[in-house]
Design a protein around this motif. Structure first.
Motif, PDB file in Angstrom:
ATOM      1  N   ARG A   1      15.254  43.647 -12.051  1.00  0.00           N
ATOM      2  CA  ARG A   1      15.767  43.822 -13.675  1.00  0.00           C
ATOM      3  C   ARG A   1      16.241  42.745 -14.318  1.00  0.00           C
ATOM      4  NH1 ARG A   1      15.962  48.779 -15.235  1.00  0.00           N
ATOM      5  NH2 ARG A   1      17.833  48.526 -16.468  1.00  0.00           N
ATOM      6  N   GLU A   2      16.871  41.607 -13.726  1.00  0.00           N
ATOM      7  CA  GLU A   2      17.356  40.547 -14.262  1.00  0.00           C
ATOM      8  C   GLU A   2      16.378  39.755 -14.765  1.00  0.00           C
ATOM      9  OE1 GLU A   2      21.008  38.222 -12.920  1.00  0.00           O
ATOM     10  OE2 GLU A   2      19.686  37.784 -11.651  1.00  0.00           O
ATOM     11  N   HIS A   3      14.967  39.611 -13.991  1.00  0.00           N
ATOM     12  CA  HIS A   3      14.084  38.781 -14.534  1.00  0.00           C
ATOM     13  C   HIS A   3      13.030  39.507 -15.436  1.00  0.00           C
ATOM     14  CE1 HIS A   3      15.565  36.258 -11.265  1.00  0.00           C
ATOM     15  NE2 HIS A   3      14.844  35.135 -11.896  1.00  0.00           N
ATOM     16  N   HIS A   4      13.190  40.763 -15.368  1.00  0.00           N
ATOM     17  CA  HIS A   4      11.893  41.663 -16.000  1.00  0.00           C
ATOM     18  C   HIS A   4      12.426  42.939 -16.745  1.00  0.00           C
ATOM     19  CE1 HIS A   4       9.112  38.782 -14.264  1.00  0.00           C
ATOM     20  NE2 HIS A   4       9.652  39.281 -12.961  1.00  0.00           N
ATOM     21  N   PRO A   5      13.537  42.663 -17.506  1.00  0.00           N
ATOM     22  CA  PRO A   5      13.991  43.856 -18.255  1.00  0.00           C
ATOM     23  C   PRO A   5      13.170  44.915 -18.920  1.00  0.00           C
ATOM     24  CG  PRO A   5      14.460  41.944 -19.374  1.00  0.00           C
ATOM     25  CD  PRO A   5      13.893  41.531 -18.036  1.00  0.00           C
ATOM     26  N   GLY A   6      12.131  44.456 -19.144  1.00  0.00           N
ATOM     27  CA  GLY A   6      11.071  45.318 -20.068  1.00  0.00           C
ATOM     28  C   GLY A   6      10.466  46.212 -19.045  1.00  0.00           C
ATOM     29  N   VAL A   7      10.452  46.189 -17.724  1.00  0.00           N
ATOM     30  CA  VAL A   7       9.767  46.987 -16.914  1.00  0.00           C
ATOM     31  C   VAL A   7      10.520  48.099 -16.151  1.00  0.00           C
ATOM     32  CG1 VAL A   7       8.405  46.911 -14.516  1.00  0.00           C
ATOM     33  CG2 VAL A   7       8.383  44.766 -15.915  1.00  0.00           C
ATOM     34  N   ARG A   8       9.623  49.399 -16.414  1.00  0.00           N
ATOM     35  CA  ARG A   8      10.529  50.608 -16.034  1.00  0.00           C
ATOM     36  C   ARG A   8      10.306  50.606 -14.702  1.00  0.00           C
ATOM     37  NH1 ARG A   8       9.254  56.197 -16.165  1.00  0.00           N
ATOM     38  NH2 ARG A   8       7.185  55.694 -17.435  1.00  0.00           N
ATOM     39  N   LEU A   9      11.547  50.738 -13.883  1.00  0.00           N
ATOM     40  CA  LEU A   9      11.143  50.991 -12.351  1.00  0.00           C
ATOM     41  C   LEU A   9      11.341  52.565 -12.227  1.00  0.00           C
ATOM     42  CD1 LEU A   9      13.553  48.196 -11.000  1.00  0.00           C
ATOM     43  CD2 LEU A   9      11.087  48.146 -11.263  1.00  0.00           C
ATOM     44  N   ASP A  10      10.473  53.129 -11.260  1.00  0.00           N
ATOM     45  CA  ASP A  10      10.495  54.355 -10.770  1.00  0.00           C
ATOM     46  C   ASP A  10      10.788  54.105  -9.279  1.00  0.00           C
ATOM     47  OD1 ASP A  10       9.782  56.932 -10.247  1.00  0.00           O
ATOM     48  OD2 ASP A  10       7.853  57.333 -11.020  1.00  0.00           O
ATOM     49  N   VAL A  11      11.914  54.524  -8.929  1.00  0.00           N
ATOM     50  CA  VAL A  11      12.197  54.469  -7.516  1.00  0.00           C
ATOM     51  C   VAL A  11      12.226  55.538  -6.481  1.00  0.00           C
ATOM     52  CG1 VAL A  11      14.058  53.477  -5.763  1.00  0.00           C
ATOM     53  CG2 VAL A  11      13.538  52.270  -8.318  1.00  0.00           C
ATOM     54  N   ARG A  12      11.524  55.816  -5.530  1.00  0.00           N
ATOM     55  CA  ARG A  12      11.366  57.151  -4.760  1.00  0.00           C
ATOM     56  C   ARG A  12      11.814  56.828  -3.403  1.00  0.00           C
ATOM     57  NH1 ARG A  12       5.323  58.720  -7.157  1.00  0.00           N
ATOM     58  NH2 ARG A  12       5.765  57.836  -9.211  1.00  0.00           N
ATOM     59  N   GLU A  13      12.548  57.724  -2.832  1.00  0.00           N
ATOM     60  CA  GLU A  13      13.051  57.549  -1.485  1.00  0.00           C
ATOM     61  C   GLU A  13      12.133  58.329  -0.742  1.00  0.00           C
ATOM     62  OE1 GLU A  13      16.639  59.801   1.464  1.00  0.00           O
ATOM     63  OE2 GLU A  13      17.179  59.088  -0.733  1.00  0.00           O
ATOM     64  N   MET A  14      11.597  57.746   0.393  1.00  0.00           N
ATOM     65  CA  MET A  14      10.475  57.979   1.202  1.00  0.00           C
ATOM     66  C   MET A  14      10.680  57.240   2.470  1.00  0.00           C
ATOM     67  SD  MET A  14       7.371  57.725  -1.478  1.00  0.00           S
ATOM     68  CE  MET A  14       6.259  58.410  -0.606  1.00  0.00           C
ATOM     69  N   THR A  15      10.423  58.284   3.671  1.00  0.00           N
ATOM     70  CA  THR A  15      10.281  57.646   4.908  1.00  0.00           C
ATOM     71  C   THR A  15       9.006  56.884   5.203  1.00  0.00           C
ATOM     72  OG1 THR A  15       9.370  59.646   5.823  1.00  0.00           O
ATOM     73  CG2 THR A  15      11.746  59.179   6.162  1.00  0.00           C
ATOM     74  N   SER A  16       8.906  56.173   6.076  1.00  0.00           N
ATOM     75  CA  SER A  16       7.921  54.816   6.147  1.00  0.00           C
ATOM     76  C   SER A  16       6.418  55.423   6.015  1.00  0.00           C
ATOM     77  CB  SER A  16       8.055  54.173   7.298  1.00  0.00           C
ATOM     78  OG  SER A  16       9.066  53.359   7.315  1.00  0.00           O
ATOM     79  N   ALA A  17       6.355  56.635   6.861  1.00  0.00           N
ATOM     80  CA  ALA A  17       4.937  57.056   6.979  1.00  0.00           C
ATOM     81  C   ALA A  17       4.336  57.603   5.710  1.00  0.00           C
ATOM     82  CB  ALA A  17       4.592  58.141   8.159  1.00  0.00           C
ATOM     83  N   PRO A  18       5.194  58.570   4.892  1.00  0.00           N
ATOM     84  CA  PRO A  18       4.754  58.761   3.516  1.00  0.00           C
ATOM     85  C   PRO A  18       4.500  57.827   2.621  1.00  0.00           C
ATOM     86  CG  PRO A  18       6.400  60.233   4.491  1.00  0.00           C
ATOM     87  CD  PRO A  18       6.533  58.997   5.551  1.00  0.00           C
ATOM     88  N   GLN A  19       5.418  56.649   2.755  1.00  0.00           N
ATOM     89  CA  GLN A  19       4.989  55.487   2.047  1.00  0.00           C
ATOM     90  C   GLN A  19       3.683  55.204   2.201  1.00  0.00           C
ATOM     91  OE1 GLN A  19       8.038  52.439   1.156  1.00  0.00           O
ATOM     92  NE2 GLN A  19       9.401  53.532   2.567  1.00  0.00           N
ATOM     93  N   LEU A  20       3.160  54.701   3.376  1.00  0.00           N
ATOM     94  CA  LEU A  20       1.781  54.127   3.615  1.00  0.00           C
ATOM     95  C   LEU A  20       0.852  55.042   2.967  1.00  0.00           C
ATOM     96  CD1 LEU A  20       2.426  53.078   7.417  1.00  0.00           C
ATOM     97  CD2 LEU A  20       2.604  51.810   5.423  1.00  0.00           C
ATOM     98  N   THR A  21       0.958  56.548   3.242  1.00  0.00           N
ATOM     99  CA  THR A  21      -0.156  57.421   2.649  1.00  0.00           C
ATOM    100  C   THR A  21       0.085  57.096   1.112  1.00  0.00           C
ATOM    101  OG1 THR A  21       0.397  58.961   4.504  1.00  0.00           O
ATOM    102  CG2 THR A  21      -0.705  59.915   2.402  1.00  0.00           C
ATOM    103  N   ALA A  22       1.160  57.227   0.209  1.00  0.00           N
ATOM    104  CA  ALA A  22       1.413  57.146  -0.908  1.00  0.00           C
ATOM    105  C   ALA A  22       0.964  55.766  -1.437  1.00  0.00           C
ATOM    106  CB  ALA A  22       2.834  57.272  -1.289  1.00  0.00           C
TER     107      ALA A  22
END
Length: 318
Positions: A120-141
């Motif tokens: 965010r410090e380097h790219h304040p114009g980018v919107r971050l969509d942060v999602r809590e997920m365990t590892s296996a669902p992350q790989l699928t996503a």
């Protein structure tokens, strides 16, 4: 079918400049062209409209009712186009848009805050969509293009669709009930846990991490007896504190402050869990590559990971 004439952008620009100056000579000078080409642009626009846009008068021009109607629309179209071009350029440069990041919950205690802060410090114009997920669902996503980047533990050794870069090599600790006899020791040998029931995450939520933990137990000469399972490390610690077993956990879990729970270093001390950032091999998104620039090269540090990411990012700009 509705007829939509071709949008004559150079003509609209010439029209708005002339409407501002109300004088062909001054308008032509602002545009950096001679008067005859300006007159041609206005005449072509008037042909498209089907009505005169200006009244030619001695000493200049005035807007007709048709010109007065067109002027605010033309200015809005040109302004929106300029904004759209600037926005598209920013997205193409990796300075705007949306970046979807999946993360394992335990990493919110270590590497995630520093990574997000640096980005965010380097790219304040980018919107971050942060999602809590365990590892296996992350790989699928990631494979299903539901997220752009994953931050997870123990990535698979071989996945042709994905790429991984190590962010942190984190030690394991023993998680014990505070009143357990082993809690009096500063260091616990893994073999001392052989007779204890274990509380672990379900294998389907993170098969590589589960196999890493059970593999460490196997190296110590025993197969852990799974007494309870829980998806979140905080729940694992709570069950341990309730006396339902012991666990092995990444060292960052020590930041979860729960009464009745003790964390102890283990022997072998070299046991580590690998934390990595993951992305699709075919992803050419500039936003993903901006994040990878913040992450930096492959690293295996074991202390203060959030500060390390932040300081490394700062050093590239000083």
């Amino acid at each position: 079918m509705e007829h939509r004439p071709e949008l004559p952008l150079p003509q609209l620009h010439a029209f708005t400049v002339l409407a501002g100056e109300l004088h062909f000579g001054r308008a032509a000078a602002r545009l950096g062209i001679a008067q005859p080409p300006l007159s041609q642009q206005i005449r072509r626009l008037e042909e498209k409209v089907g009505h005169p846009l200006f009244r030619r008068e001695p000493g200049g021009v005035t807007l007709t009712p048709a010109g007065q109607e067109l002027l605010p629309v033309a200015r809005r179209v040109l302004a929106e186009l300029a904004d759209g071009l600037a926005a598209a350029r920013a997205v193409g440069d990796g300075e705007a848009g949306r970046l979807r990041i999946g993360f394992s919950a335990s990493l919110a205690l270590t590497v995630l805050p520093g990574l997000l802060h640096a980005f965010r410090e380097h790219h304040p114009g980018v919107r971050l969509d942060v999602r809590e997920m365990t590892s296996a669902p992350q790989l699928t996503a990631l494979r299903d293009r539901g997220i752009d980047v994953g931050l997870l533990r123990e990535p698979p050794a071989d996945d042709p669709e994905l790429r991984f870069r190590t962010v942190l090599g984190e030690p394991f600790v023993a998680v014990l009930p505070a009143d357990h006899p082993l809690a009096t020791q500063r260091v616990v040998r893994l073999g001392q846990l052989a007779a204890e029931p274990f509380v672990l995450l379900p294998r389907e939520e993170g098969p590589q991490l589960y196999d890493r933990i059970t593999g460490l137990c196997a190296e110590a000469g025993f197969t852990p007896r799974i007494g309870q399972q829980a998806v979140e490390w905080q729940t694992v610690c709570a069950l341990v504190g309730a006396g339902l077993g012991v666990s092995l956990a990444p060292a960052g879990i020590r930041r979860i402050r729960l009464r009745g729970v003790a964390f102890r270093r283990i022997d072998p001390a070299a046991a580590r869990t690998r934390v990595a950032v993951a992305w699709r091999a075919d992803d050419r998104s500039p936003l993903v590559h901006r994040l990878l620039e913040i992450v930096g090269p492959e690293r295996h540090q074991v202390c203060r990971p959030a500060q390390t990411l932040r300081s490394a990012s700062t050093s590239r700009t000083t």
